[in-house]
Scaffold this motif. Structure first.
Motif, mmCIF file in Angstrom:
data_model
loop_
_atom_site.group_PDB
_atom_site.id
_atom_site.type_symbol
_atom_site.label_atom_id
_atom_site.label_comp_id
_atom_site.label_asym_id
_atom_site.label_seq_id
_atom_site.Cartn_x
_atom_site.Cartn_y
_atom_site.Cartn_z
ATOM 1 N N MET A 82 0.843 -1.192 0.000
ATOM 2 C CA MET A 82 0.000 0.000 0.000
ATOM 3 C C MET A 82 0.881 1.246 0.000
ATOM 4 S SD MET A 82 -2.883 1.181 2.773
ATOM 5 C CE MET A 82 -1.736 1.840 3.971
ATOM 6 N N ARG A 83 0.583 2.193 -0.903
ATOM 7 C CA ARG A 83 1.334 3.437 -0.956
ATOM 8 C C ARG A 83 0.973 4.335 0.220
ATOM 9 N NH1 ARG A 83 2.749 5.926 -5.776
ATOM 10 N NH2 ARG A 83 2.812 7.835 -4.535
ATOM 11 N N VAL A 84 1.973 5.032 0.752
ATOM 12 C CA VAL A 84 1.797 5.944 1.870
ATOM 13 C C VAL A 84 2.365 7.300 1.471
ATOM 14 C CG1 VAL A 84 2.359 6.401 4.282
ATOM 15 C CG2 VAL A 84 2.018 4.045 3.517
ATOM 16 N N ILE A 85 1.631 8.359 1.758
ATOM 17 C CA ILE A 85 2.125 9.711 1.514
ATOM 18 C C ILE A 85 2.707 10.243 2.820
ATOM 19 C CG2 ILE A 85 1.553 12.038 0.750
ATOM 20 C CD1 ILE A 85 1.221 9.949 -1.424
ATOM 21 N N LEU A 86 3.991 10.589 2.801
ATOM 22 C CA LEU A 86 4.662 11.085 3.996
ATOM 23 C C LEU A 86 4.549 12.605 4.071
ATOM 24 C CD1 LEU A 86 7.992 9.016 3.944
ATOM 25 C CD2 LEU A 86 5.818 8.434 5.044
ATOM 26 N N SER A 87 4.342 13.108 5.269
ATOM 27 C CA SER A 87 4.304 14.555 5.476
ATOM 28 C C SER A 87 5.687 15.111 5.792
ATOM 29 C CB SER A 87 3.329 14.910 6.601
ATOM 30 O OG SER A 87 3.678 14.224 7.791
ATOM 31 N N ASN A 88 6.608 14.230 6.209
ATOM 32 C CA ASN A 88 7.977 14.637 6.522
ATOM 33 C C ASN A 88 8.948 13.649 5.896
ATOM 34 O OD1 ASN A 88 7.472 16.917 8.430
ATOM 35 N ND2 ASN A 88 6.498 15.302 9.634
ATOM 36 N N PRO A 89 10.177 14.065 5.632
ATOM 37 C CA PRO A 89 11.161 13.128 5.076
ATOM 38 C C PRO A 89 11.422 11.978 6.039
ATOM 39 C CG PRO A 89 11.916 15.398 4.872
ATOM 40 C CD PRO A 89 10.707 15.428 5.742
ATOM 41 N N PRO A 90 11.759 10.796 5.509
ATOM 42 C CA PRO A 90 12.076 9.674 6.381
ATOM 43 C C PRO A 90 13.428 9.861 7.063
ATOM 44 C CG PRO A 90 12.469 9.071 4.097
ATOM 45 C CD PRO A 90 11.852 10.443 4.082
#
Length: 787
Positions: free
Chosen positions: A1-9
């Motif tokens: 499942m694709r996840v949209i990140l709000s901050n860099p990993p």
């Protein structure tokens, strides 16, 4: 499942190491592109778990887990904004095979595709999985995939910027590579660490950023209907008397019901399929046996009247026309259930399936299309008592869908490039029909990062070329203004204000001794008017002074001043207003022709256009007498150079400003003609047009809500609303439009001089209704209207 990140990993890790834990990898003996590689890594999990992976590739990838497609990428960007997709995978205990197919086309890549160096990145979030799956750490292997070839079609008219046609030779292809099978795998070479921003020598070659968009929508579709079958050469004219009607049923059953079809040895067939809509899709063909056969699938937006590929006529008609389109070639081997597809999607309305068989029969068991585009969800509706006007909604919406992918694109068939001018109009449409503005924000960000040393921004991004169209730089200032007006979000807008200021200063630096703006260096495209060379505003006296350029700068100053006022930079706003006022005075003195009541395009007053009148009007700087004059002459002067389909947006804006819905409704005849001519999407330019699907023709969908129904922000951020319905010859206007806080719903009926109906505003939103020189206060919630 694709996840949209709000901050860099890896933020804590980055603070100490200044890099991600994993590195890019590549083939240790990679040839010069184009080539296709497969990467594999086998892992054994003792327990089930959720694995978060950050995936990217240069240039693009398809990612598999145990032979099943997990995702595609990397989201189209630039080296300065190189996107990385994040996947959360729930994986059972046991042995699993992770595979990525990565292609690098080099000089043959699409014009919108950027590249640094071929490679692949898989970076798990959790340390326990980094040793198992992290590229540069885990034992990833790679091999070149033989059987992939690429070729540009020399017979198609330029510019075709979407990349080469694909040749997939099943006799050479190492089948089963998606599952990591076969021989020839070698250890991958470790390259640079990911996540590095800069070092003492400068910035890194790629600046990785979390992907900003959801996965592209994919839906399996049937491949249309059979329109024609014969045994002629691909470039032969389609003649209905040669149609093999007795074979049509077999092909229909294959397409509609997956009923297998056998082509005998030594057979040649040409099958023309009509998708009965415009479509962007990956083709899927499954065959068995048929060694010595060749299967070609070509795509076209329309058939042509002659071999010059100019006149198309009614798009429904195929008789006595020629098919010409870009194609992919599949060469079967003697194996069973061989699945062929393309690495990138194709587009158009018509498919030409050309098949020749050798000594073996060819068994075809599947022919389907996997439609793809941005997952746009229309959350609105607009209706009137005019069914013809309602029909434009579908035309515009389908065009928008086909021009929204990982970026906005000008057209899916030819260039697939995100140009500022086209994108501004598509962003406006997007913001009135859906709350999802992620692609709008990405477009603003991509252009904002595409600054050039001359103070302009690139006309199209991402891409391999640094094309400069000065007027498009000014339209980007309009894009920032539009977002602030319709969405707000000052934190987002604020970060692009330095670029807005740079652009304004760049154009102010072109003021000559007479106080007029000289045209910038570059391709000064305004509109694709047939009489203008390359769409440039005429400069007959070579003075590099044109009314269009001057008034567009005045308009851009209006945008910039409003933005500065909104973010609290009053001194900068006042400066912009002062400069705007003086430039407007200079423009009036130079270009106004009193006896005609019009602004000239040139200093010698020999040319006049709708373009210059509208830009002057929209700049909000004209005295009342000139506005009054233009309210007549703009629409009645017979010798004005007329706008084409894209620039009519600004003519429609002038119609709103001057309260002339009658003119707007009449000007929609261009779109009605498209429907009558068999089109499902809006065209690029007046016939004979190149592109049958061009995003800058979608703006009537915006004007249905913003101009006819008349719902617009009354202030930056849309905190208050003004509703000014413009009926013209209509009796009813009804619609539901998105607002950052919910929806605005209006259902209004005009009877003689009376207006009745209802309006509903979101919580916390107020405004007013303007009708018949009256202003009626509007409150939050539902209210009845009677004026």
């Amino acid at each position: 499942m694709r996840v949209i990140l709000s901050n860099p990993p890896y933020e804590p890790h980055l603070q100490s190491e200044h890099r991600w834990p994993c590195a890019w990898i590549s083939h240790p003996a990679a040839p010069v592109p184009p080539f296709v590689t497969a990467y594999r890594c086998s892992v054994v999990l003792n327990t089930a778990g959720r694995i978060r992976l950050h995936i990217s590739a240069d240039e693009r990838y398809v990612f598999y887990l145990d032979g099943e497609v997990i995702g595609r990428g990397s989201e189209r960007g630039t080296p300065e904004l190189w996107y990385v997709e994040t996947y959360d995978l729930d994986v059972l205990a046991g042995e699993h095979m992770f595979v990525a197919v990565v292609w690098s086309l080099g000089e043959l890549r699409p014009a919108a595709q950027t590249t640094v160096a071929p490679g692949f990145l898989c970076s798990p979030q959790e340390p326990e999985y980094q040793q198992m799956l992290g590229t540069g750490i885990a034992p990833w292997q790679v091999k070149l995939l033989e059987g992939y070839g690429f070729a540009l079609d020399p017979y198609l008219p330029p510019p075709y910027a979407f990349g080469p046609g694909q040749v997939l030779d099943g006799r050479k292809l190492p089948w089963g590579y998606e599952q990591g099978a076969g021989a020839g795998w070698v250890d991958a070479h470790r390259d640079a660490y990911a996540g590095v921003r800069y070092n003492r020598y400068g910035f890194a070659s790629r600046l990785e950023e979390p992907a900003t968009l959801p996965p592209q929508s994919t839906v399996l579709r049937r491949a249309g209907i059979v329109r024609h079958i014969d045994d002629c050469a691909d470039d032969a004219r389609v003649e209905v008397q040669q149609h093999r009607e007795d074979e049509a049923l077999g092909w229909d059953q294959l397409i509609q019901r997956d009923v297998a079809l056998i082509l005998p040895p030594q057979t040649t067939r040409r099958i023309l399929l009509d998708l009965q809509d415009y479509m962007c899709a990956y083709p899927h063909v499954t065959v068995s046996n048929g060694e010595g056969s060749v299967v070609r699938i070509a795509w076209a937006e329309s058939l042509f009247h002659d071999r010059s590929l100019s006149e198309k006529g009614n798009r429904h008609i195929i008789h006595n026309k020629y098919f010409r389109g870009y194609q992919d070639t599949f060469v079967p081997d003697s194996g069973g259930q061989r699945h062929f597809t393309t690495l990138w999607w194709r587009s158009g309305r018509y498919l030409l399936l050309s098949i020749t068989t050798g000594e073996q029969p060819l068994l075809m068991t599947r022919l389907q299309l996997e439609e793809t585009c941005y997952p746009l969800e229309q959350e609105t509706h607009f209706t009137t008592n005019d069914i013809h006007l309602n029909s434009i909604t579908g035309l515009s919406l389908r065009t928008l869908q086909m021009c929204m992918h990982e970026i906005y694109i000008d057209c899916p068939y030819y260039e697939q490039l995100m140009y500022v001018s086209d994108t501004r109009l598509m962003c406006l449409v997007t913001m009135v029909i859906t709350h999802d503005d992620r692609l709008v924000r990405k477009a603003i960000a991509q252009f904002g990062a595409a600054r050039l040393s001359n103070g302009l921004i690139r006309a199209s991004v991402p891409g391999m070329h640094s094309q400069v169209i000065p007027s498009f730089t000014l339209w980007w200032v309009g894009m920032v203004y539009d977002y602030a007006l319709w969405r707000g979000e000052p934190e987002f807008v604020y970060q692009y204000m330095p670029v807005v200021r740079m652009i304004i200063e760049t154009f102010l630096a072109r003021i000559n001794l007479q106080g007029l703006i000289q045209v910038q260096e570059g391709w000064n495209f305004i509109d694709g008017v047939p009489e203008w060379e390359d769409g440039n505003a005429p400069d007959d006296d070579h003075s590099r002074i044109t009314g269009m350029n001057h008034w567009q700068v005045v308009l851009a100053l209006e945008y910039a001043a409003a933005l500065e006022e909104w973010i609290g930079e009053d001194e900068l706003a006042q400066r912009n207003r002062r400069l705007q006022k003086q430039l407007a005075i200079n423009g009036i003195e130079t270009f106004w022709v009193a006896e005609r009541g019009l602004f000239a395009d040139d200093c010698s007053h020999t040319r006049f256009s709708e373009h210059t009148q509208c830009l002057a009007l929209l700049s909000n700087t004209l005295p009342e007498f000139q506005r009054t004059s233009l309210a007549d002459t703009l629409f009645t002067s017979p010798d004005l150079t007329r706008m084409t389909i894209s620039f009519r947006h600004y003519l429609f804006e002038a119609c709103a400003l001057l309260n002339r819905p009658d003119v707007l409704l009449k000007l929609l005849d261009v779109w009605y003609e498209l429907l009558a001519n068999g089109l499902y999407t809006t065209i690029e330019a007046p016939e004979p047009t190149r592109s049958d699907c061009h995003g800058w023709g979608t703006h009537p969908l915006y004007h249905q809500f913003a101009t006819l129904l008349g719902i617009r922000p009354a202030e930056m951020g849309f905190g208050t609303v003004v509703i000014h319905p413009r009926f013209g010859s209509l009796q009813r206007l009804s619609g539901k439009m998105v607002h950052p806080s919910g929806f605005i719903v209006a259902d209004l009926v005009r009877t003689d001089e009376h207006l009745t109906g209802s309006i509903e505003l979101p919580d916390g939103v107020t405004g007013w209704l303007e009708y018949a020189d009256q202003q009626i206060e509007l409150r939050s919630g539902y209210q009845k209207i009677s004026v």
